[in-house]
Scaffold this motif. Structure first.
Motif, mmCIF file in Angstrom:
data_model
loop_
_atom_site.group_PDB
_atom_site.id
_atom_site.type_symbol
_atom_site.label_atom_id
_atom_site.label_comp_id
_atom_site.label_asym_id
_atom_site.label_seq_id
_atom_site.Cartn_x
_atom_site.Cartn_y
_atom_site.Cartn_z
ATOM 1 N N ILE A 1 -2.830 1.470 -4.680
ATOM 2 C CA ILE A 1 -3.829 0.435 -4.980
ATOM 3 C C ILE A 1 -3.293 -0.387 -6.141
ATOM 4 O O ILE A 1 -3.300 0.066 -7.285
ATOM 5 N N HIS A 2 -2.821 -1.597 -5.847
ATOM 6 C CA HIS A 2 -2.072 -2.363 -6.844
ATOM 7 C C HIS A 2 -2.850 -3.557 -7.361
ATOM 8 O O HIS A 2 -3.967 -3.822 -6.925
ATOM 9 N N HIS B 1 -0.440 -8.850 -7.845
ATOM 10 C CA HIS B 1 0.905 -9.362 -8.073
ATOM 11 C C HIS B 1 1.990 -8.707 -7.221
ATOM 12 O O HIS B 1 2.980 -9.327 -6.870
ATOM 13 N N LEU B 2 1.786 -7.433 -6.906
ATOM 14 C CA LEU B 2 2.872 -6.714 -6.240
ATOM 15 C C LEU B 2 3.196 -7.294 -4.869
ATOM 16 O O LEU B 2 4.362 -7.392 -4.487
ATOM 17 N N GLY B 3 2.160 -7.672 -4.134
ATOM 18 C CA GLY B 3 2.392 -8.200 -2.789
ATOM 19 C C GLY B 3 3.329 -9.401 -2.810
ATOM 20 O O GLY B 3 4.225 -9.528 -1.979
ATOM 21 N N GLY C 1 -4.478 3.448 -10.009
ATOM 22 C CA GLY C 1 -4.388 3.197 -8.574
ATOM 23 C C GLY C 1 -2.957 3.108 -8.062
ATOM 24 O O GLY C 1 -2.702 3.258 -6.871
ATOM 25 N N GLY C 2 -2.022 2.874 -8.963
ATOM 26 C CA GLY C 2 -0.640 2.670 -8.538
ATOM 27 C C GLY C 2 -0.097 3.783 -7.661
ATOM 28 O O GLY C 2 0.452 3.532 -6.590
ATOM 29 N N ARG C 3 -0.283 5.007 -8.085
ATOM 30 C CA ARG C 3 0.280 6.136 -7.338
ATOM 31 C C ARG C 3 -0.366 6.303 -5.958
ATOM 32 O O ARG C 3 0.187 6.940 -5.078
ATOM 33 N N GLU C 4 -1.563 5.710 -5.798
ATOM 34 C CA GLU C 4 -2.223 5.752 -4.472
ATOM 35 C C GLU C 4 -2.001 4.464 -3.692
ATOM 36 O O GLU C 4 -2.608 4.258 -2.634
ATOM 37 N N ARG D 1 0.827 -1.215 0.000
ATOM 38 C CA ARG D 1 0.000 0.000 0.000
ATOM 39 C C ARG D 1 0.856 1.257 0.000
ATOM 40 O O ARG D 1 0.386 2.347 -0.289
ATOM 41 N N GLU D 2 2.117 1.101 0.386
ATOM 42 C CA GLU D 2 3.009 2.261 0.399
ATOM 43 C C GLU D 2 3.812 2.402 -0.888
ATOM 44 O O GLU D 2 4.421 3.429 -1.141
ATOM 45 N N TYR D 3 3.851 1.332 -1.665
ATOM 46 C CA TYR D 3 4.522 1.415 -2.970
ATOM 47 C C TYR D 3 3.633 2.200 -3.933
ATOM 48 O O TYR D 3 2.418 1.988 -3.956
#
Lengths: 95, 318, 253
Positions: free
Chosen positions: C229-230, C233-235, C224-227, C80-82
């Motif tokens: 919201i991914h 897969h990212l996790g 959503g990336g900049r907020e 969530r911080e990325y």
């Protein structure tokens, strides 16, 4: 057995401005343009060169070892092509 | 019966070997010399390529961005070394696909050390330090090998390899000087990779199937046991600097010999791993095959595109 | 940090996140390429992006002034911080997918970084000047790949089309501006992404059109990336990437 899909290219690298291109190895690529890029990624990863030539291996015509006798040997009986052949007085330096 | 010609060719070849001249691709060479070179060089190339896997196993888990960049560059170098060596082997009149086929069907071998798993981050350090260290000892010797393209590939590889060993040792040093937990990781990794590293030099000279001829032809320049001793001698002081316990309790300086004595290798394990029953043999070849098979459609597309382009060029020329 | 510094910090971390995440994906190709030369070449692209990430993070830490390091930024934030744009984090899938994504971002970065070289922030301008050269080379690689795969076999064309179908949803986010980025544009520090979209569409449509491949446009946006919201897969990527630092924090490696 898998087929050979790519052509073999020979890679020549000029390591610094002012020097000749020198053969460094070969690689497989689908086109000359790709060969050039792969040569960049594979052969100058450490900035070993400032310029690259690639040439498809099959386009190189090479002298053959079995011809050495006729091809190379006749060159070695012409010492007058070399500077050391000429004897000059000692007083003439640096010629 | 040998014809006059081939007897003369043999004599010429022997003269070049005796006079420390290099043999070059277009030169006449005995069939066995060629075969022996293909065996040794392709084994060497395959080792570089398969060697990408155990270290590659940690690229996505490297603990810092710097370590990650270094490790990726290092594993990429292994691929590069594989390439240099395949390229040198191809000068002997064998194609890369034939070489890869031999690897995947088990006809060609690779260094058995890569059949051991990398279980912790310290293993990456141990491999760089010990495995690349052992490889360098061998490769420095091979810079003087009698086959020109092999020798030149080795010179190139040696230049790049010292970074590999130094980055490995740097990892080990950081761990050995870290917390007790980190130090334990380093000790464990060294203990596991020590013996397989010694095995990299091959069987004892007395047992080595190909050694005699390879030495005669100057493909190999120093014997397995001599090179192994050299490696032990240079590595023991490095272990002391790390402050780790010796991986072999029998390691002891022998004043009279001027070398370190050490314990006997478990040769049963050596042959077991070489013959395909190491912990990762199947995994490594499976991985290589999978990557190769997954790439088949790509290579297929490349070839089809090239054929279409050639056809277009021919049509526009007509 | 005042508001302006906060925006700058956020911007630098975002650009670093884009790079670190894509480099991670590209590095997954190591020992998995279709042949050795391509394996090595992909490694170089991955290394370029790691380098970029480190430069952006290092500068972010400097701006923040709290003594954090690039690794604190990379290894101690959760998903969530990325704040990377989503296109960078998608799994590598097959080679066609990897190359189409690369082509998309290469076309984007060539223009974006060129403009970022005019940033009033000297450090950012210098990073952009270095990075744009890399991206130009990447594009020189990715274009012929797209061409070959699109005009190679039926299978390679199908794979290219599958990749386009999946990626057209994600590529629009590259052109999405937020308020804080807009305020950096007004200060001459950042680049207005939105303004690059039309040319990007035209370029990509033309390039693909030459191989008879239709590409609608980059309008359809999953965002959503900049907020933070991914995608899912990212996790997984972060749990793998951060595993050592998270299990044994605070140590030297």
């Amino acid at each position: 057995m898998s087929q050979e899909h790519l052509a073999v290219y020979e890679v020549f690298v000029r390591s610094a401005r002012g020097l000749d291109h020198k053969h460094v190895g070969s690689l497989h690529a689908e086109s000359p343009e790709h060969a050039l890029m792969y040569a960049r990624d594979c052969y100058i990863r450490r900035s070993e060169g400032v310029s690259i030539w690639v040439v498809e291996s099959k386009n190189i015509t090479a002298s053959q070892e079995e011809d050495t006798e006729n091809f190379v040997d006749p060159m070695d009986d012409k010492p007058y092509r070399h500077a050391t052949h000429y004897v000059l007085p000692d007083s003439v330096n640096n010629m | 019966m040998q014809s006059v010609d081939s007897a003369a060719e043999q004599a010429e070849f022997d003269r070049k070997i005796a006079e420390e001249q290099k043999i070059e691709p277009t030169d006449w060479m005995p069939d066995d010399y060629r075969k022996n070179l293909i065996r040794q060089m392709s084994q060497h190339a395959h080792s570089e390529v398969i060697g990408m896997q155990p270290e590659g196993n940690w690229i996505t888990r490297a603990p810092t961005l710097r370590r990650k960049a270094v490790l990726l560059a290092k594993v990429q170098d292994e691929a590069g070394h594989g390439l240099y060596l395949y390229s040198a082997t191809e000068t002997l009149g064998i194609s890369r696909s034939e070489l890869i086929d031999a690897l995947q069907t088990g006809k060609a071998k690779y260094a058995s050390i890569f059949n051991y798993p990398t279980l912790s981050w310290a293993d990456v350090g141990a491999i760089g330090w010990l495995v690349d260290g052992a490889a360098i000892v061998n490769q420095i010797s091979l810079q003087r090998t009698s086959y020109g393209p092999y020798s030149r590939a080795m010179i190139r590889i040696c230049k790049e390899e010292s970074f590999h060993q130094r980055q490995g040792y740097e990892i080990m040093y950081a761990l050995a000087k870290g917390t007790p937990e980190q130090k334990q990781m380093a000790q464990d990794a060294m203990n596991r990779f020590w013996w397989p590293s010694l095995m990299m030099f091959g069987p004892h000279d007395s047992e080595s199937a190909h050694s005699g001829r390879s030495m005669k032809w100057k493909i190999k320049r120093q014997s397995n046991d001599d090179l192994r001793q050299k490696f032990i001698d240079q590595t023991v002081p490095q272990i002391e600097v790390l402050g780790l316990e010796m991986p072999d309790p029998e390691i002891k300086w022998n004043e009279e010999r001027g070398h370190y004595d050490s314990g006997e290798i478990n040769w049963e394990e050596f042959y077991q791993v070489i013959n395909g029953s190491g912990p990762c043999n199947h995994q490594r070849i499976k991985h290589h095959k999978a990557a190769h098979d997954n790439g088949e459609w790509v290579r297929e597309a490349v070839r089809a595109y090239r054929a279409k382009q050639n056809q277009k060029a021919a049509e526009s020329a007509a | 940090m005042n508001q302006q510094q906060q925006n700058l910090f956020r911007f630098l971390v975002a650009l670093g996140d884009d790079s670190v995440v894509l480099s991670h994906r590209l590095s997954e190709w190591c020992s998995n390429g279709p042949y050795l030369e391509e394996d090595i070449a992909l490694g170089n692209v991955a290394l370029d992006y790691i380098g970029r990430a480190r430069m952006f993070y290092q500068y972010a830490c400097e701006v923040e002034g709290k003594g954090r390091t690039e690794d604190d930024i990379a290894y101690f934030r959760n998903e969530r911080e990325y704040t990377n744009l989503l296109i960078h984090e998608l799994p590598i899938n097959d080679f066609a997918f990897t190359m189409v994504r690369q082509f998309f971002v290469d076309v984007f970065y060539c223009e974006y970084l060129k403009q970022l070289m005019n940033s009033s922030d000297e450090t950012i301008a210098a990073i952009a000047a270095k990075a744009v050269k890399e991206s130009r080379y990447h594009l020189k690689r990715s274009e012929p790949w797209i061409r070959q795969l699109a005009e190679g076999t039926d299978e390679s064309l199908r794979r290219i089309k599958d990749a386009l179908l999946e990626l057209e949803n994600f590529v629009g986010e590259l052109f999405l501006m937020s308020d804080w980025e807009q305020s950096l544009v007004e200060q001459g520090i950042a680049v207005d992404r939105a303004k690059l979209q039309k040319d990007w569409d035209a370029y990509v449509q033309k390039f693909l059109g030459e191989s008879n491949v239709h590409f609608p446009d980059s309008q359809l946006q999953i965002r959503g990336g900049r907020e933070g919201i991914h995608t899912e897969h990212l996790g997984h990527m972060l749990s793998e990437m951060q595993y050592i630092q998270r299990t044994m924090p605070g140590l030297q490696w």
